[in-house]
Scaffold this active site. Sequence first.
Site, PDB file in Angstrom:
ATOM      1  N   CYS A 115      12.669 -64.935  -0.848  1.00 23.76           N
ATOM      2  CA  CYS A 115      11.407 -64.203  -0.994  1.00 23.76           C
ATOM      3  C   CYS A 115      10.626 -64.763  -2.185  1.00 23.76           C
ATOM      4  O   CYS A 115      11.172 -64.887  -3.281  1.00 23.76           O
ATOM      5  CB  CYS A 115      11.701 -62.714  -1.214  1.00 23.76           C
ATOM      6  SG  CYS A 115      10.226 -61.735  -1.564  1.00 23.76           S
ATOM      7  N   CYS A 118      10.530 -61.800  -5.028  1.00 27.69           N
ATOM      8  CA  CYS A 118      11.680 -61.285  -5.782  1.00 27.69           C
ATOM      9  C   CYS A 118      12.888 -62.204  -5.750  1.00 27.69           C
ATOM     10  O   CYS A 118      13.887 -61.919  -6.408  1.00 27.69           O
ATOM     11  CB  CYS A 118      12.065 -59.892  -5.278  1.00 27.69           C
ATOM     12  SG  CYS A 118      12.926 -59.905  -3.680  1.00 27.69           S
ATOM     13  N   CYS A 164      10.749 -57.910   3.214  1.00 30.07           N
ATOM     14  CA  CYS A 164      11.870 -58.147   2.307  1.00 30.07           C
ATOM     15  C   CYS A 164      12.508 -56.794   1.974  1.00 30.07           C
ATOM     16  O   CYS A 164      11.818 -55.848   1.596  1.00 30.07           O
ATOM     17  CB  CYS A 164      11.373 -58.830   1.035  1.00 30.07           C
ATOM     18  SG  CYS A 164      12.629 -58.918  -0.272  1.00 30.07           S
ATOM     19  N   CYS A 167      12.051 -55.966  -2.158  1.00 32.02           N
ATOM     20  CA  CYS A 167      10.774 -55.660  -2.819  1.00 32.02           C
ATOM     21  C   CYS A 167       9.739 -55.101  -1.845  1.00 32.02           C
ATOM     22  O   CYS A 167       8.647 -54.722  -2.269  1.00 32.02           O
ATOM     23  CB  CYS A 167      10.224 -56.900  -3.529  1.00 32.02           C
ATOM     24  SG  CYS A 167       9.587 -58.173  -2.422  1.00 32.02           S
ATOM     25  N   CYS A 187       8.649 -64.949  12.966  1.00 36.06           N
ATOM     26  CA  CYS A 187       7.442 -65.748  12.721  1.00 36.06           C
ATOM     27  C   CYS A 187       6.904 -65.368  11.339  1.00 36.06           C
ATOM     28  O   CYS A 187       6.343 -64.273  11.170  1.00 36.06           O
ATOM     29  CB  CYS A 187       6.425 -65.448  13.819  1.00 36.06           C
ATOM     30  SG  CYS A 187       4.936 -66.442  13.692  1.00 36.06           S
TER      31      CYS A 187
HETATM   32 ZN   LIG Z   1      11.302 -59.711  -2.008  1.00 38.59          ZN
END
Ligand SMILES: [Zn+2]
Length: 198
Positions: A115, A118, A164, A167, A187
């Site tokens: 990510c 984070c 995610c 976060c 995607c």
């Molecule tokens: Zn994250």
Amino acid sequence: MARPALLLVACASVWVFAALLAVTGCGGVPTGIVNASPAEGSGAALAPPPATPPPSKVPVVIHGEKQMVDKVVRSDEEWRASLSPEQFQVLREKGTERAFTGAFWKTKDEGTYVCAACGLPLFSSETKFDSGTGWPSFSAPIAGENVATESDRTYMMLRTEVLCARCGGHLGHVFDDGPGPTGLRYCLNSAALALEKP
Ligand SMILES: [Zn+2]
């Protein structure tokens, strides 16, 4: 001869009376404030400062091991300070980058996609495939725990949004027209990802 003597006695009496007045009138201790203490009562009424609640935890898989990590919760101002404008638009405002423009849509490098907000590991290059859409596409996340999904009914479509798990950043969408064995196509937006090469 008696008058001067009487006068002397009278004067002496005045002086004695004055002396007595001085001793008893001014020498007394003001008992009304003897027991007052400046420290007493000044701190007893203060409440202790409120305790900061601990951050909530979320179960994820990192390097093949299940573990609990702190959720990342920030204000929009804090996210703006730590992300690029494009990353902020995608991750925090659920934006979509234009197809065939992102950094990873045709990348074949090995590594782990984390990510961008984070750092949580999300997808492996081993499940990345060329979907022909112009967005980086994967058949499965590193672990189901590391991503969250929500129904997305914007633009007159019913889609499944991928976020995610740590976060809450918007990553993209998942569709059921992907290659086996999962049959899924994640995607994603390149702007939501960073590639950590081995
Ligand atoms: Zn994250």
